[in-house]
Design a protein around this motif. Sequence first.
Motif, PDB file in Angstrom:
ATOM      1  N   SER A  58      27.993  24.590 -32.879  1.00 41.20           N
ATOM      2  CA  SER A  58      26.587  24.186 -32.786  1.00 41.20           C
ATOM      3  C   SER A  58      26.408  22.714 -33.136  1.00 41.20           C
ATOM      4  CB  SER A  58      25.706  25.056 -33.682  1.00 41.20           C
ATOM      5  OG  SER A  58      26.029  24.869 -35.041  1.00 41.20           O
ATOM      6  N   TYR A  62      26.986  22.983 -28.684  1.00 43.35           N
ATOM      7  CA  TYR A  62      27.147  24.278 -28.017  1.00 43.35           C
ATOM      8  C   TYR A  62      26.344  25.319 -28.785  1.00 43.35           C
ATOM      9  CZ  TYR A  62      30.632  22.262 -25.003  1.00 43.35           C
ATOM     10  OH  TYR A  62      31.267  21.494 -24.070  1.00 43.35           O
ATOM     11  N   GLN A  63      25.134  25.589 -28.302  1.00 39.19           N
ATOM     12  CA  GLN A  63      24.183  26.438 -29.015  1.00 39.19           C
ATOM     13  C   GLN A  63      24.182  27.895 -28.561  1.00 39.19           C
ATOM     14  OE1 GLN A  63      22.354  25.116 -31.554  1.00 39.19           O
ATOM     15  NE2 GLN A  63      23.416  23.192 -31.192  1.00 39.19           N
ATOM     16  N   THR A  64      24.687  28.173 -27.355  1.00 36.40           N
ATOM     17  CA  THR A  64      24.589  29.519 -26.797  1.00 36.40           C
ATOM     18  C   THR A  64      25.963  30.172 -26.714  1.00 36.40           C
ATOM     19  OG1 THR A  64      22.639  28.917 -25.517  1.00 36.40           O
ATOM     20  CG2 THR A  64      23.820  30.884 -24.809  1.00 36.40           C
ATOM     21  N   GLN A  65      26.135  31.215 -27.511  1.00 33.52           N
ATOM     22  CA  GLN A  65      27.353  32.018 -27.471  1.00 33.52           C
ATOM     23  C   GLN A  65      26.968  33.364 -26.869  1.00 33.52           C
ATOM     24  OE1 GLN A  65      30.263  32.214 -30.868  1.00 33.52           O
ATOM     25  NE2 GLN A  65      29.376  34.240 -31.079  1.00 33.52           N
ATOM     26  N   SER A  66      27.768  33.838 -25.938  1.00 35.77           N
ATOM     27  CA  SER A  66      27.445  35.123 -25.320  1.00 35.77           C
ATOM     28  C   SER A  66      28.711  35.941 -25.097  1.00 35.77           C
ATOM     29  CB  SER A  66      26.719  34.916 -23.990  1.00 35.77           C
ATOM     30  OG  SER A  66      27.551  34.241 -23.080  1.00 35.77           O
ATOM     31  N   CYS A 109      28.374  27.990 -24.456  1.00 40.79           N
ATOM     32  CA  CYS A 109      27.671  27.029 -23.607  1.00 40.79           C
ATOM     33  C   CYS A 109      26.718  26.168 -24.436  1.00 40.79           C
ATOM     34  CB  CYS A 109      26.872  27.756 -22.519  1.00 40.79           C
ATOM     35  SG  CYS A 109      27.918  28.612 -21.328  1.00 40.79           S
ATOM     36  N   ASP A 111      23.520  25.559 -23.759  1.00 48.19           N
ATOM     37  CA  ASP A 111      22.210  26.201 -23.836  1.00 48.19           C
ATOM     38  C   ASP A 111      22.149  27.292 -22.776  1.00 48.19           C
ATOM     39  OD1 ASP A 111      21.804  24.791 -21.396  1.00 48.19           O
ATOM     40  OD2 ASP A 111      20.854  23.131 -22.452  1.00 48.19           O
ATOM     41  N   ASN A 112      21.010  27.952 -22.653  1.00 43.02           N
ATOM     42  CA  ASN A 112      20.877  29.047 -21.688  1.00 43.02           C
ATOM     43  C   ASN A 112      21.003  28.567 -20.247  1.00 43.02           C
ATOM     44  OD1 ASN A 112      20.537  30.763 -23.822  1.00 43.02           O
ATOM     45  ND2 ASN A 112      18.369  31.137 -23.480  1.00 43.02           N
ATOM     46  N   LEU A 115      24.616  28.288 -19.540  1.00 43.93           N
ATOM     47  CA  LEU A 115      25.157  29.634 -19.373  1.00 43.93           C
ATOM     48  C   LEU A 115      24.842  30.172 -17.978  1.00 43.93           C
ATOM     49  CD1 LEU A 115      26.445  32.281 -20.353  1.00 43.93           C
ATOM     50  CD2 LEU A 115      24.229  32.870 -21.373  1.00 43.93           C
ATOM     51  N   ILE A 136      23.531  37.773 -25.221  1.00 44.80           N
ATOM     52  CA  ILE A 136      23.482  36.491 -25.925  1.00 44.80           C
ATOM     53  C   ILE A 136      23.519  36.762 -27.430  1.00 44.80           C
ATOM     54  CG2 ILE A 136      22.058  34.460 -26.440  1.00 44.80           C
ATOM     55  CD1 ILE A 136      21.163  34.503 -23.527  1.00 44.80           C
TER      56      ILE A 136
END
Length: 149
Positions: A58, A62-66, A109, A111-112, A115, A136
């Motif tokens: 973060s 890289y704020q979005t982990q899914s 990623c 952000d969304n 992604l 997510i």
Amino acid sequence: MLDETDRKILNVLSKDAKASLKQIGDACFLSSAGVHLRLKKLEEQGIITGSKYILDHSKMGYQTQSFIGVYFDRANIYRKVSKALYAIPEVIECSYTTGNFSLLIKVLCRDNKHLTEILSNQIQTIEGIARTETFICLEQTFQREIELN
């Protein structure tokens, strides 16, 4: 087989890969030379395969982990699809699973929107992937290695 001292060494290293030979030795009642020999043996046996730093993704944007469940459109394409997924840098883990999904992958990623681009333009275009199901991650509560007893 691992003895009690090997397990102690591995437990120390799993918590801090940068622990010095002296720190490990103090925890295991061994000399630094003894720890060095044990580590060399564990590496030769393939029990220790490397070391790594844990990054705070973060803080690097890289704020979005899914987690994405991948469904195949036919059998026997696991290796081919896995190889194509490996070529996507944002795919950081891939596991062949039982259950509903053929594969479960972990994707990181910015952000969304990023992604969505990775999903639409890279993952879902791989030949053999029928569909995906995305989860997510809102927060990773913890991550750890197993404690060896």
